[in-house]
Scaffold this motif. Structure first.
Motif, mmCIF file in Angstrom:
data_model
loop_
_atom_site.group_PDB
_atom_site.id
_atom_site.type_symbol
_atom_site.label_atom_id
_atom_site.label_comp_id
_atom_site.label_asym_id
_atom_site.label_seq_id
_atom_site.Cartn_x
_atom_site.Cartn_y
_atom_site.Cartn_z
ATOM 1 N N PRO A 52 -3.273 1.376 -2.286
ATOM 2 C CA PRO A 52 -2.728 2.359 -3.234
ATOM 3 C C PRO A 52 -1.445 3.039 -2.739
ATOM 4 N N ARG A 53 -1.208 3.037 -1.434
ATOM 5 C CA ARG A 53 -0.027 3.708 -0.877
ATOM 6 C C ARG A 53 1.114 2.744 -0.569
ATOM 7 N N PHE A 54 0.883 1.451 -0.734
ATOM 8 C CA PHE A 54 1.920 0.474 -0.419
ATOM 9 C C PHE A 54 3.067 0.559 -1.398
ATOM 10 N N SER B 204 -1.930 6.104 12.116
ATOM 11 C CA SER B 204 -0.717 6.372 12.898
ATOM 12 C C SER B 204 0.447 5.437 12.590
ATOM 13 N N TRP B 205 0.170 4.148 12.521
ATOM 14 C CA TRP B 205 1.255 3.184 12.337
ATOM 15 C C TRP B 205 1.755 3.143 10.903
ATOM 16 N N PHE B 206 0.853 3.094 9.934
ATOM 17 C CA PHE B 206 1.254 2.908 8.537
ATOM 18 C C PHE B 206 2.206 3.992 8.024
ATOM 19 N N PRO B 207 1.977 5.274 8.331
ATOM 20 C CA PRO B 207 2.939 6.282 7.855
ATOM 21 C C PRO B 207 4.362 6.021 8.358
ATOM 22 N N GLN B 208 4.502 5.531 9.579
ATOM 23 C CA GLN B 208 5.826 5.191 10.117
ATOM 24 C C GLN B 208 6.399 3.965 9.400
ATOM 25 N N PHE B 209 5.538 2.994 9.122
ATOM 26 C CA PHE B 209 5.944 1.786 8.412
ATOM 27 C C PHE B 209 6.474 2.141 7.021
#
Length: 143
Positions: free
Chosen positions: A108-110, A72-77
Motif C-alpha cells: 500500500p505504501r509503494f 528502517s530500510w523501506f522509508p529510506q528507499f
C-alpha cells in the motif's frame, strides 16, 4: 557470479538509471543490512530510478532482517523516488515466502511499479524500457 564466495554484487547501468543487486546464498544479517544500505547510497549518489533485486540464488531472509527492511530500510528507499522495482524470484521457497510477506506489508505504501520475474534477462528488459544503451559496471561486493 564470478566470485562464488560473495553474498552480494551491486551493478549499475547508468544509461537506464538502473541498480541491480545480485544476492546469493544465506546472507548474514550484518551483510544483508550493509548491502541494502549501500544500494540506498549508490541510488542517492547516482540518481538510480530503477532497481532489480536478483534473488534467484538467495536463501531465506531472517525474520529480524525482514522487520528491519520494513521499519528502517523501506522509508529510506521511498525517499529515492524509484520508479521501477523488479524482483527475480528465488529458487528457495522460504525466500519467496519472506519476500512475499514483506511486499504484502509494504504494497500500500509503494510508489514504484513492482514486478516479479523468473529470470534476470526479462527483469532487465522491463527495467530498461524507455532508455538508451547498456553500460553495466560492478560497484560493490560483500563476502
Amino acid at each position: 557470479m564470478a566470485d562464488t564466495e560473495s553474498f552480494l554484487r551491486l551493478e549499475t547501468d547508468r544509461p537506464h538509471h538502473l541498480l541491480v543487486l545480485h544476492w546469493q546464498d544465506f546472507v548474514p544479517s550484518e551483510t544483508y543490512r550493509e548491502g541494502m544500505l549501500e544500494g540506498i547510497q549508490i541510488s542517492r549518489r547516482e540518481g538510480m530510478e530503477n532497481w532489480i533485486m536478483d534473488m534467484k540464488l538467495m536463501k531465506v531472509i531472517r525474520q529480524a532482517d525482514q522487520e528491519w527492511t520494513i521499519a528502517s530500510w523501506f522509508p529510506q528507499f521511498q525517499l529515492l523516488g524509484v520508479k521501477r522495482l523488479a524482483f527475480v524470484v528465488s529458487d528457495d521457497i522460504f525466500n519467496q515466502m519472506a519476500v512475499s510477506s514483506m511486499i504484502a506489508t509494504l504494497r500500500p505504501r509503494f510508489q514504484a511499479e513492482v514486478e516479479y520475474f523468473q529470470e534476470l534477462p526479462a527483469a532487465l528488459r522491463w527495467a530498461q524500457e524507455n532508455g538508451g544503451g547498456s553500460s553495466v559496471s560492478s560497484l560493490f561486493s560483500v563476502k
